[in-house]
Motif scaffolding. Structure first.
Motif, PDB file in Angstrom:
ATOM      1  N   ARG A 109     -33.747 -95.784  11.404  1.00  0.00           N
ATOM      2  CA  ARG A 109     -33.161 -95.931  12.746  1.00  0.00           C
ATOM      3  C   ARG A 109     -34.100 -95.428  13.841  1.00  0.00           C
ATOM      4  N   HIS A 110     -35.238 -94.902  13.432  1.00  0.00           N
ATOM      5  CA  HIS A 110     -36.255 -94.415  14.371  1.00  0.00           C
ATOM      6  C   HIS A 110     -35.681 -93.360  15.328  1.00  0.00           C
ATOM      7  N   THR A 111     -35.044 -92.358  14.723  1.00  0.00           N
ATOM      8  CA  THR A 111     -34.544 -91.229  15.498  1.00  0.00           C
ATOM      9  C   THR A 111     -35.145 -89.939  14.961  1.00  0.00           C
ATOM     10  N   PHE A 112     -35.184 -88.918  15.817  1.00  0.00           N
ATOM     11  CA  PHE A 112     -35.841 -87.666  15.465  1.00  0.00           C
ATOM     12  C   PHE A 112     -35.119 -86.522  16.177  1.00  0.00           C
ATOM     13  N   ASP A 113     -34.519 -85.617  15.394  1.00  0.00           N
ATOM     14  CA  ASP A 113     -33.860 -84.425  15.927  1.00  0.00           C
ATOM     15  C   ASP A 113     -34.750 -83.217  15.658  1.00  0.00           C
ATOM     16  N   PHE A 114     -34.871 -82.322  16.625  1.00  0.00           N
ATOM     17  CA  PHE A 114     -35.812 -81.216  16.459  1.00  0.00           C
ATOM     18  C   PHE A 114     -35.327 -79.971  17.187  1.00  0.00           C
ATOM     19  N   VAL A 115     -35.693 -78.816  16.647  1.00  0.00           N
ATOM     20  CA  VAL A 115     -35.451 -77.538  17.315  1.00  0.00           C
ATOM     21  C   VAL A 115     -36.570 -76.580  16.909  1.00  0.00           C
ATOM     22  N   THR A 116     -37.141 -75.895  17.901  1.00  0.00           N
ATOM     23  CA  THR A 116     -38.193 -74.915  17.665  1.00  0.00           C
ATOM     24  C   THR A 116     -37.850 -73.631  18.409  1.00  0.00           C
ATOM     25  N   LYS A 117     -37.956 -72.519  17.690  1.00  0.00           N
ATOM     26  CA  LYS A 117     -37.757 -71.203  18.293  1.00  0.00           C
ATOM     27  C   LYS A 117     -39.023 -70.382  18.089  1.00  0.00           C
ATOM     28  N   SER A 118     -39.515 -69.790  19.164  1.00  0.00           N
ATOM     29  CA  SER A 118     -40.714 -68.963  19.100  1.00  0.00           C
ATOM     30  C   SER A 118     -40.356 -67.524  19.465  1.00  0.00           C
ATOM     31  N   TYR A 119     -40.724 -66.598  18.583  1.00  0.00           N
ATOM     32  CA  TYR A 119     -40.428 -65.184  18.780  1.00  0.00           C
ATOM     33  C   TYR A 119     -41.727 -64.402  18.958  1.00  0.00           C
ATOM     34  N   VAL A 120     -41.674 -63.366  19.790  1.00  0.00           N
ATOM     35  CA  VAL A 120     -42.776 -62.421  19.936  1.00  0.00           C
ATOM     36  C   VAL A 120     -42.206 -61.031  19.705  1.00  0.00           C
ATOM     37  N   ASN A 121     -42.769 -60.324  18.712  1.00  0.00           N
ATOM     38  CA  ASN A 121     -42.267 -58.994  18.354  1.00  0.00           C
ATOM     39  C   ASN A 121     -40.752 -58.999  18.165  1.00  0.00           C
ATOM     40  N   ARG A 122     -40.276 -60.028  17.453  1.00  0.00           N
ATOM     41  CA  ARG A 122     -38.869 -60.196  17.059  1.00  0.00           C
ATOM     42  C   ARG A 122     -37.945 -60.581  18.213  1.00  0.00           C
ATOM     43  N   GLY A 123     -38.474 -60.736  19.405  1.00  0.00           N
ATOM     44  CA  GLY A 123     -37.655 -61.174  20.524  1.00  0.00           C
ATOM     45  C   GLY A 123     -37.871 -62.651  20.797  1.00  0.00           C
ATOM     46  N   LEU A 124     -36.790 -63.391  21.058  1.00  0.00           N
ATOM     47  CA  LEU A 124     -36.909 -64.823  21.331  1.00  0.00           C
ATOM     48  C   LEU A 124     -37.678 -65.036  22.635  1.00  0.00           C
ATOM     49  N   ASP A 125     -38.764 -65.771  22.542  1.00  0.00           N
ATOM     50  CA  ASP A 125     -39.606 -66.036  23.708  1.00  0.00           C
ATOM     51  C   ASP A 125     -39.353 -67.430  24.277  1.00  0.00           C
ATOM     52  N   TYR A 126     -39.068 -68.407  23.392  1.00  0.00           N
ATOM     53  CA  TYR A 126     -38.933 -69.783  23.864  1.00  0.00           C
ATOM     54  C   TYR A 126     -38.163 -70.584  22.826  1.00  0.00           C
ATOM     55  N   GLU A 127     -37.316 -71.498  23.293  1.00  0.00           N
ATOM     56  CA  GLU A 127     -36.593 -72.402  22.396  1.00  0.00           C
ATOM     57  C   GLU A 127     -36.538 -73.789  23.013  1.00  0.00           C
ATOM     58  N   VAL A 128     -36.815 -74.785  22.202  1.00  0.00           N
ATOM     59  CA  VAL A 128     -36.676 -76.167  22.649  1.00  0.00           C
ATOM     60  C   VAL A 128     -35.878 -76.920  21.588  1.00  0.00           C
TER      61      VAL A 128
END
Length: 283
Positions: A109-128
């Motif tokens: 179906r040409h679909t793509f679901d994604f999630v990325t979480k980036s942590y620095v020193n165990r604290g969430l820095d960025y999420e997409v």
């Protein structure tokens, strides 16, 4: 990952550490995509170390581990779970970075679901987080986090289709080609142009310490691959955003990685490989 004023290494790593998990995670020939390659579900662990770093980077040492798990079938869709943990010493401080990515790709179906979480020193820095769908002439992207946004991007392949394309090109004996990929990395707002160089198929060296004890790879041939990723924006300066070299097997397994971010480069050696069970795809 934040380095003192010299380089925003967090953005650099966050942007391209997925190897398009891939790293690795890579136009198709006349066969339908799901029939073009027999990809092996697997869990691979890579030990990471610093190959080189410029003085500008501010990095004195860096080590880490990357765990990449690939599963699914063309019938049910493909899943990727990816975790990349590094310890970065700048001489003035030590930072622990942790990037966690998961995705689901339906190549029918040409679909793509994604999630990325980036942590620095165990604290969430960025999420997409978001969903992308390939249409007749563009990719439509619906981003949920960090804030809701709708985008239309140029046509591109999602990671597993990109990997299938790469394997097909290698099998056909091609040595260079250009493509475009969307993998949801960084801000998920761009499809990158890729330039790929493929070497001739080679036999593994029985004395190679990376495959010692990994029987599934010891007697198998591989292709040496180098991919450079370029921004497709008007402000692009022609310098790769990121480049990677690795050994590729016909079922999608990779090893002996070298990841170049411009100001620094990492090597990743395969330290463990587990082939995962999967149900056959009947259709």
């Amino acid at each position: 990952m934040v380095f003192a004023a010299k380089i925003n290494a967090q953005a650099a790593l966050r942007a391209r550490l997925t190897l398009s998990a891939a790293l690795l995670a890579f136009t198709l020939p006349a066969l339908p995509a799901h029939a073009a390659a027999n990809l092996t579900p697997h869990r691979a662990v890579y030990d990471l170390s610093l190959k080189e770093a410029s003085e500008r980077s501010g990095i004195e040492s860096m080590l880490g581990r990357m765990v990449y798990e690939f599963g699914g079938t063309a019938c049910d869709g493909y899943t990727v779970s990816f975790r990349f943990v590094t310890e970065i010493d700048t001489g003035e401080s030590v930072r622990i970075t942790d990037q966690q990515t998961s995705s689901y790709e339906d190549i029918r179906r040409h679909t793509f679901d994604f999630v990325t979480k980036s942590y620095v020193n165990r604290g969430l820095d960025y999420e997409v987080k978001g969903t992308a769908r390939l249409g007749d002439d563009a990719i439509s992207v619906e981003i949920e986090k960090p804030e809701e946004q709708s985008l239309a991007l140029p046509q591109a392949l999602f990671p597993t289709e990109h990997l299938i394309e790469l394997i097909n090109k290698a099998r056909a004996g091609e040595t260079f080609y250009e493509s475009r990929i969307f993998d949801g990395s960084d801000k998920a707002d761009e499809a990158l142009i890729t330039n790929t160089v493929l070497g001739e198929k080679r036999k593994a060296d029985a004395a190679d310490p990376e495959i010692a004890g990994i029987e599934t790879l010891a007697l198998r041939d591989y292709w040496p691959v180098a991919i450079s990723y370029f921004s497709d924006t008007p402000t692009g300066d022609g310098v790769p955003v990121y480049s990677i070299q690795f050994k590729l097997y016909a079922d999608g397994i990779t090893r002996d990685l070298m990841m170049d971010y411009g100001e620094f480069a990492l090597v990743g050696k395969l330290s463990a490989l587990e082939v995962l069970a999967s149900e056959p795809c009947d259709d």
